[in-house]
Every structure is written in structure tokens, then in C-alpha cells.
Motif scaffolding. Structure first.
Motif, PDB file in Angstrom:
ATOM      1  N   GLN A 159       0.830  -1.190   0.000  1.00  0.00           N
ATOM      2  CA  GLN A 159       0.000   0.000   0.000  1.00  0.00           C
ATOM      3  C   GLN A 159       0.869   1.245   0.000  1.00  0.00           C
ATOM      4  O   GLN A 159       1.988   1.242   0.504  1.00  0.00           O
ATOM      5  N   ALA A 179     -10.515   4.637  -4.991  1.00  0.00           N
ATOM      6  CA  ALA A 179     -10.917   4.165  -3.661  1.00  0.00           C
ATOM      7  C   ALA A 179      -9.702   4.113  -2.754  1.00  0.00           C
ATOM      8  O   ALA A 179      -8.601   3.772  -3.186  1.00  0.00           O
ATOM      9  N   THR A 198     -13.629   1.879   3.577  1.00  0.00           N
ATOM     10  CA  THR A 198     -12.952   2.532   2.474  1.00  0.00           C
ATOM     11  C   THR A 198     -13.819   3.698   1.998  1.00  0.00           C
ATOM     12  O   THR A 198     -15.012   3.745   2.310  1.00  0.00           O
ATOM     13  N   THR A 235      -8.221   3.037   1.293  1.00  0.00           N
ATOM     14  CA  THR A 235      -8.323   2.430   2.609  1.00  0.00           C
ATOM     15  C   THR A 235      -8.006   3.531   3.614  1.00  0.00           C
ATOM     16  O   THR A 235      -7.120   4.347   3.371  1.00  0.00           O
TER      17      THR A 235
END
Length: 192
Positions: A10, A44, A59, A46
Motif C-alpha cells: 500500500q 478508492a 474505504t 483504505t
């Protein structure tokens, strides 16, 4: 037997700083050199929020991104008023990184930094054991050689002027006392 899912990498791309206006807009602190691409409608994210937050484990999706008075502002789906916007302020936004995408300048994944040797000038002072992402700035957590202690190094250009993944090294220019005790008779730091 099914093969295990590959580990996700990420990338932190922004932090929601404050509500802006009455229609759910949020000002952003950017951690990306490509905000128009990263915050395109439909993107999108997190959320990194405290476990006690109503947004924990959720999210969000971008409805609109724009610049207002040279400040980046984002509208998120489901956040339509100031009250909803204020409930998500200070959240850090993460995306799944595309391993085939070209890297941004001076952007590294945590796994690339962990294990790098840390140098002050020609002297090796330790190695990076992890990276902590705080709202104000990132910290490199450095373990000095031969110790169990950890030194928290602000991951800013003034203190970490060079990261060389290929050479396996990070160069630091820490203030006095970060890696060693400052003698009691040391003169006070000059005010700037």
C-alpha cells in the motif's frame, strides 16, 4: 490446494486535514506528486483511523477532486455535509500500489526502507527497522548497531537527505543528541 494471495503493498497518498464548506468537501495534505491521477473520480482509499472511529475498517471513494485557492480539495461518496466531513478529518488515505506503475520521485515503500543501513557521513550508525506513519510526518525507526534501542528519525529532507535503495543506504544529518547523549556542558542550540 489454492495458492496463497500475494502480499499487498500500500502507498500513502494523502491525509484529510479539515472540512471545507457545507457540502462535505475536505482539504487534503498530499503525499503524492500526482494528485490529479491519484484522486480521479472513482479512486478508492483504505482509511487509517483509530480503532474507535466509526470509519475504522472502511474505504472511501472519490466523487470529485479540485483545486480551490491553490488547495487540494476532495469530495467523497457518502459524505454530503460538513458534519459527515468533520467525522473523517485526520484520516490517512492509502491505496493498493500497482507494482507495474513507475515509482514517484522520492517515494518508497516501507519494505524498501526496512533493512537499509544508516550512515552519518562515513560512519554507519545503525539500520532501519521500520517506518512509522504519523499525521505530521513519517519516522524512520533506526536501531543503532549492537543495541536494542530505537532512534526515531524524522523522515524529512533536512535530516534524511539521501535514500539510495540500490546501495542499501540512508544518509542522515541528525541534530545533536539524536544518536548520542549531549554533554551537560554543551552550549544551547542557537535560535534561528
Amino acid at each position: 490446494m489454492p495458492s496463497p494471495e500475494p502480499a499487498r503493498t500500500q502507498l500513502r497518498v494523502g491525509r484529510l486535514v479539515k472540512a471545507h464548506g457545507l457540502k462535505g468537501a475536505l482539504k487534503l495534505e498530499l503525499y503524492t506528486d500526482e494528485p490529479d491521477r491519484r484522486f480521479a473520480p472513482g479512486a478508492a482509499f483504505t482509511l487509517q483511523v483509530p480503532d474507535t472511529s466509526p470509519w475504522s475498517g472502511k474505504t472511501v471513494t472519490v466523487r470529485e477532486f479540485r483545486w480551490m485557492n491553490s488547495h487540494p480539495v476532495v469530495f467523497l461518496e457518502g459524505i454530503d455535509d460538513r458534519t459527515a466531513a468533520e467525522s473523517i478529518v485526520r484520516a490517512i488515505l492509502w491505496i493498493d500500489a500497482d507494482p507495474d506503475a513507475p515509482a514517484e520521485d522520492e517515494a518508497w515503500y516501507d519494505h524498501q526502507l526496512v533493512g537499509l543501513r544508516v550512515f552519518r557521513g562515513d560512519d554507519e550508525v545503525g539500520s532501519v527497522v521500520r517506518v512509522d506513519h504519523l499525521p505530521a510526518q513519517d519516522l524512520l525507526i533506526v536501531r543503532p548497531a549492537g543495541t536494542d534501542t530505537e532512534v526515531l528519525v524524522p523522515f524529512v529532507k533536512a535530516i534524511v537527505p539521501l535514500v539510495d535503495i540500490g546501495a542499501g543506504r540512508v544518509e542522515v544529518t541528525p541534530p545533536p543528541g539524536l544518536f548520542e547523549a549531549v554533554p551537560d556542558d554543551a552550549p544551547p542550540a542557537a535560535d534561528h
